[in-house]
Structures are given as C-alpha cells and as structure tokens.
Design an enzyme around this catalytic site. Structure first.
Site, PDB file in Angstrom:
ATOM      1  N   HIS A  45      -8.203   0.607  -8.850  1.00 33.02           N
ATOM      2  CA  HIS A  45      -6.916   0.830  -8.877  1.00 33.02           C
ATOM      3  C   HIS A  45      -6.175   2.005  -9.700  1.00 33.02           C
ATOM      4  O   HIS A  45      -6.176   1.826 -10.965  1.00 33.02           O
ATOM      5  CB  HIS A  45      -6.158  -0.498  -9.118  1.00 33.02           C
ATOM      6  CG  HIS A  45      -4.431  -0.307  -8.839  1.00 33.02           C
ATOM      7  ND1 HIS A  45      -3.758   0.899  -8.787  1.00 33.02           N
ATOM      8  CD2 HIS A  45      -3.598  -1.439  -8.867  1.00 33.02           C
ATOM      9  CE1 HIS A  45      -2.371   0.409  -8.267  1.00 33.02           C
ATOM     10  NE2 HIS A  45      -2.344  -1.037  -8.402  1.00 33.02           N
ATOM     11  N   ASN A  59      -0.097   3.874  -8.765  1.00 34.79           N
ATOM     12  CA  ASN A  59       1.231   3.035  -9.062  1.00 34.79           C
ATOM     13  C   ASN A  59       1.684   2.904 -10.600  1.00 34.79           C
ATOM     14  O   ASN A  59       2.186   1.837 -10.931  1.00 34.79           O
ATOM     15  CB  ASN A  59       0.843   1.628  -8.529  1.00 34.79           C
ATOM     16  CG  ASN A  59       1.281   2.007  -6.817  1.00 34.79           C
ATOM     17  OD1 ASN A  59       1.424   3.043  -6.519  1.00 34.79           O
ATOM     18  ND2 ASN A  59       0.731   0.910  -6.063  1.00 34.79           N
ATOM     19  N   TYR A 114      -0.218   2.242 -13.245  1.00 32.45           N
ATOM     20  CA  TYR A 114      -0.912   1.512 -14.142  1.00 32.45           C
ATOM     21  C   TYR A 114      -2.000   2.405 -15.042  1.00 32.45           C
ATOM     22  O   TYR A 114      -1.812   3.678 -15.096  1.00 32.45           O
ATOM     23  CB  TYR A 114      -1.531   0.544 -13.536  1.00 32.45           C
ATOM     24  CG  TYR A 114      -0.533  -0.293 -12.653  1.00 32.45           C
ATOM     25  CD1 TYR A 114       0.150  -1.256 -13.328  1.00 32.45           C
ATOM     26  CD2 TYR A 114      -0.602  -0.092 -11.096  1.00 32.45           C
ATOM     27  CE1 TYR A 114       1.323  -1.857 -12.723  1.00 32.45           C
ATOM     28  CE2 TYR A 114       0.675  -1.094 -10.515  1.00 32.45           C
ATOM     29  CZ  TYR A 114       1.695  -1.935 -11.487  1.00 32.45           C
ATOM     30  OH  TYR A 114       2.322  -2.502 -10.813  1.00 32.45           O
ATOM     31  N   ASN A 136       6.703   2.597 -11.685  1.00 28.23           N
ATOM     32  CA  ASN A 136       6.405   2.366 -13.088  1.00 28.23           C
ATOM     33  C   ASN A 136       6.742   3.424 -14.098  1.00 28.23           C
ATOM     34  O   ASN A 136       5.863   3.549 -14.873  1.00 28.23           O
ATOM     35  CB  ASN A 136       5.178   1.570 -13.222  1.00 28.23           C
ATOM     36  CG  ASN A 136       5.063   0.327 -12.387  1.00 28.23           C
ATOM     37  OD1 ASN A 136       5.942  -0.618 -12.631  1.00 28.23           O
ATOM     38  ND2 ASN A 136       4.053   0.015 -11.593  1.00 28.23           N
TER      39      ASN A 136
HETATM   40  C1  8OZ Z   1       3.976  -5.340  -6.812  1.00 28.72           C
HETATM   41  C2  8OZ Z   1       4.450  -6.169  -7.621  1.00 28.72           C
HETATM   42  C3  8OZ Z   1       3.624  -6.119  -8.756  1.00 28.72           C
HETATM   43  C4  8OZ Z   1       2.268  -5.167  -8.838  1.00 28.72           C
HETATM   44  C5  8OZ Z   1       1.212  -2.026  -7.293  1.00 28.72           C
HETATM   45  C6  8OZ Z   1      -0.261  -4.067  -8.031  1.00 28.72           C
HETATM   46  O1  8OZ Z   1       2.252  -1.685  -7.091  1.00 28.72           O
HETATM   47  C7  8OZ Z   1       0.897  -3.605  -7.843  1.00 28.72           C
HETATM   48  C8  8OZ Z   1       2.101  -4.560  -7.618  1.00 28.72           C
HETATM   49  C9  8OZ Z   1       3.016  -4.324  -6.546  1.00 28.72           C
HETATM   50  O2  8OZ Z   1      -0.122  -1.338  -7.280  1.00 28.72           O
END
Ligand code: 8OZ
Length: 366
Positions: A178, A181, A183, A238
């Site tokens: 991942h 998004n 993170y 985010n």
């Molecule tokens: C929606 C809610 C919480 C996490 C991502 C792992 O956006 C997520 C995620 C999506 O990649």
C-alpha cells in the site's frame, strides 16, 4: 447474452493465470474479530463470494500494531491472523480464485488509542494530519504523530518483510504494497508531509527511498512476480500534497520497474472521487513500467472496455461495485442490472451489507 470485450479474457500475471481482467480493489470493511485483528468466518465467506474476479486484493491489512489506524482492521503480524487469513485463501482457492493481500502501515493516520501503551503514531515528520479516523465506535481527530528516528527505519522495512513471510504462510498468491492514499509510504514520498533532513527527506530520491526499500525487501521474500504496489499520485486523501508530483512518480515508477514488480496499481484522480482533479500523465507511467498496469477509480463497463481495447491498461480494479455485486463479472458479462451499494454498511458491522448482497442465481431463485 455475452458482451465481447477484453475484460473477460485471461491474463498471465507472472506465474499466475487470471481468469479475466477484473481486479477487486482493496476495500476497508472494519470487520475483524474485535480485539484480535483476525479476519473471521464472515471474511472468508465475503472473499469466496467474490472469487470470480480475476484477482482479489484484500482490504488493507496492517503489518504491525503501530501500522493500524482504524478500528477492527485486520493485521498480518500474529499467528492467529495468519490462521484467519489461511481460511480466507483456502476458500478463495477452492472456488478457483486468486488473492493478494494488501500490506499497510498508516503512519500518522492513527490514534493513540490504537497504539501500544497509548504512544504517538509515527510519521516522517511530526505534522498532524487534518482529518479523522474511526476509533472506539466513533470518529475522532487523528493524533499528533512523532517523527521516526533514522534508527527505526530498518524496523519498518522488517515489519513489511515479516508480513510478507506471513502472507506466504497464509496461502496468498502474492502481496500488494500500500503505497497510496496518504499513508506512511506516501507520507515519506511527498514533501507536504516529509520535512526530514536525513537520507529519507529532501530530494525526490531521498523521499522515495522508503517506498523503494520496502518494495525491495518484499520482493526478496515473495518474488517480484508475486509483488504489486498501489499508488495514488494526485489524490488529496488524508491531507497529502506534493510540489512536483509528476517528477516524483516518474522516479518512483522507474525504481519499481527496475525491481520488476508484477504490477503497478494506480488510483487515477481523487480516491473514490473525481478522476480529473489534476493533470497527470498516467500513460507516461504505464510506459515507464515493465509489468502490468492496473487502472482504478470510477471505472464502469464502458470505460473499462475502452481503456483495455486501447491498450492503456492490462487489468481494471473495481471497488464499490464489488461490495454490492459479489458476481460483478457475471453481471457485466450478461449486461444484468447492478445492485446499489449501501454506504452505511461499508465500515464495521456484521453480515448486513457485507455477505448478504445477492448473486444473480439467488435473485432468479426468489
Ligand atoms: C477507507 C477507510 C479507511 C481506510 C485507503 C485503506 O483509502 C484505506 C481506507 C479507506 O487506502
């Protein structure tokens, strides 16, 4: 009646033959067995119901407790979690499906109540995200993070490495890193969140280093042909931002291509939102990358067909349509109507909105 399109053709992804070009995108569902972060029996039903997709990618699964940011998301760091995932992979394989697990570290998108001893979440720099997470049964502001020490970075890479070993033990066909998004890996890559002055901050090369080192470590465990990665170059998800996105991703993708990853999974535009929020040369990324290109975000039958026929992608990842249509492949093949999804049951809960969406055969029998 079947509708001719490349969507239903097989695809050879390294050593694995996928039955069609459908990928079930990773979808967070927050239904792990509470307190254990183990995927339960319902998760096995849910993934097995969707096994006709060419490739399933699991919901994002934390590589460590520190890597968790939301309530009841599954992990892949304990023996019990591996055993839970083994039940999922067995059920999917019994139905002829293929499944990768998405490996996740949330970085700063977390809350002290999810961290060991109430510790601060970790990030490249101590900059709090504007945004909320779901914890203790409700939404809460994410916590103030602390900057990772340089000496802690090998430990993060080791967590991804161990998670990969666990994923193989759990019977997965491969793993997806991942990198998207907002993170941890994207927090390092982008200059809105990374103000470091060491080898992991500053230049594009330095900011991309962690994503590429993690990828190298995962490839060493799983094999490049069983490793994919998800990126989201322009998403604002985010509270993430960067001053020169195209140059950053050109560099990242060159590095990933050199590592011979099996696929590059790209969230085009804003995650779960508009595709055209910022200009970006996705075709250029596809050209730079030697493996398969998996396109995601807002695809329907028409757009998927167009893009596959134009050779602009190899595989198409569908998200929400797979939540409400376990047999999405069959429905798009026959032109059958799709079930609508219910947003209220996306995150948390039980079977409702998870394993109770009907397949066509069940509807016909009613
Ligand atoms: C929606 C809610 C919480 C996490 C991502 C792992 O956006 C997520 C995620 C999506 O990649």
């Amino acid at each position: 009646m079947s509708r001719p399109t490349k969507l239903f053709e097989t695809y050879k992804l390294g050593p694995i033959t996928l039955a069609n070009r459908f990928v079930m995108a990773p979808l967070t569902r927050n239904r792990a067995v509470p307190g254990t972060f183990v995927p339960g029996a319902l998760a096995a039903d849910y993934y097995a119901q969707r096994a006709s997709a060419g490739l399933l990618i699991t919901e994002a699964s934390q590589v460590s407790q520190q890597g968790q940011g939301y309530q009841d998301t599954p992990g892949i760091y304990s023996k019990d979690q591996v055993a839970g995932w083994r039940k999922v992979t067995d059920r999917v394989h019994e139905r002829g499906g293929k499944i990768f697990i998405q490996l996740w570290h949330v970085g700063r998108i977390s809350h002290v109540d999810l961290q060991a001893n109430g510790a601060a979440p970790v990030a490249p720099s101590a900059i709090r995200a504007k945004g909320k997470t779901f914890v203790n049964g409700g939404f809460a502001d994410v916590s103030e993070p602390r900057a990772l020490e340089l000496s802690e970075i090998p430990g993060i890479i080791d967590d991804f490495k161990r998670a990969t070993t666990n994923a193989i033990e759990a019977g997965f066909d491969g793993v997806e890193i991942h990198g998207a998004n907002g993170y941890l890996l994207e927090q390092f890559a982008k200059d809105g969140t990374n103000k470091r002055t060491d080898a992991y901050g500053g230049s594009i090369e330095n900011r991309a280093r962690l994503m590429l080192e993690v990828s190298k470590a995962v490839v060493a465990e799983a094999g490049a042909e069983r490793t994919g990665i998800r990126i989201s170059p322009v998403t604002p998800a985010n509270d993430i931002s960067d001053s020169n996105t195209q140059a950053l991703y050109d560099h990242i993708v060159d590095g990933l291509s050199a590592l011979k990853l099996a696929y590059l999974h790209v969230v085009e535009g804003a995650t779960g939102g508009p595709r055209d929020i910022a200009p970006f040369d996705y075709a250029g990324l596809r050209k730079r990358f030697a493996g398969a290109y998996v396109a995601n975000n807002g695809y329907d039958f028409e757009l998927a067909t167009k893009v596959l026929d134009a050779g602009a992608a190899d595989l198409i990842a569908f998200g929400k349509p797979f939540i409400s249509n376990p047999d999405l492949v069959e429905r798009l093949k026959t032109g059958a109507a799709l079930n609508d999804w219910d947003k209220n049951t996306f995150y948390g809960g039980g079977a409702k909105g998870y394993t109770d969406y009907p397949a066509l055969a069940a509807e016909a029998a009613e």
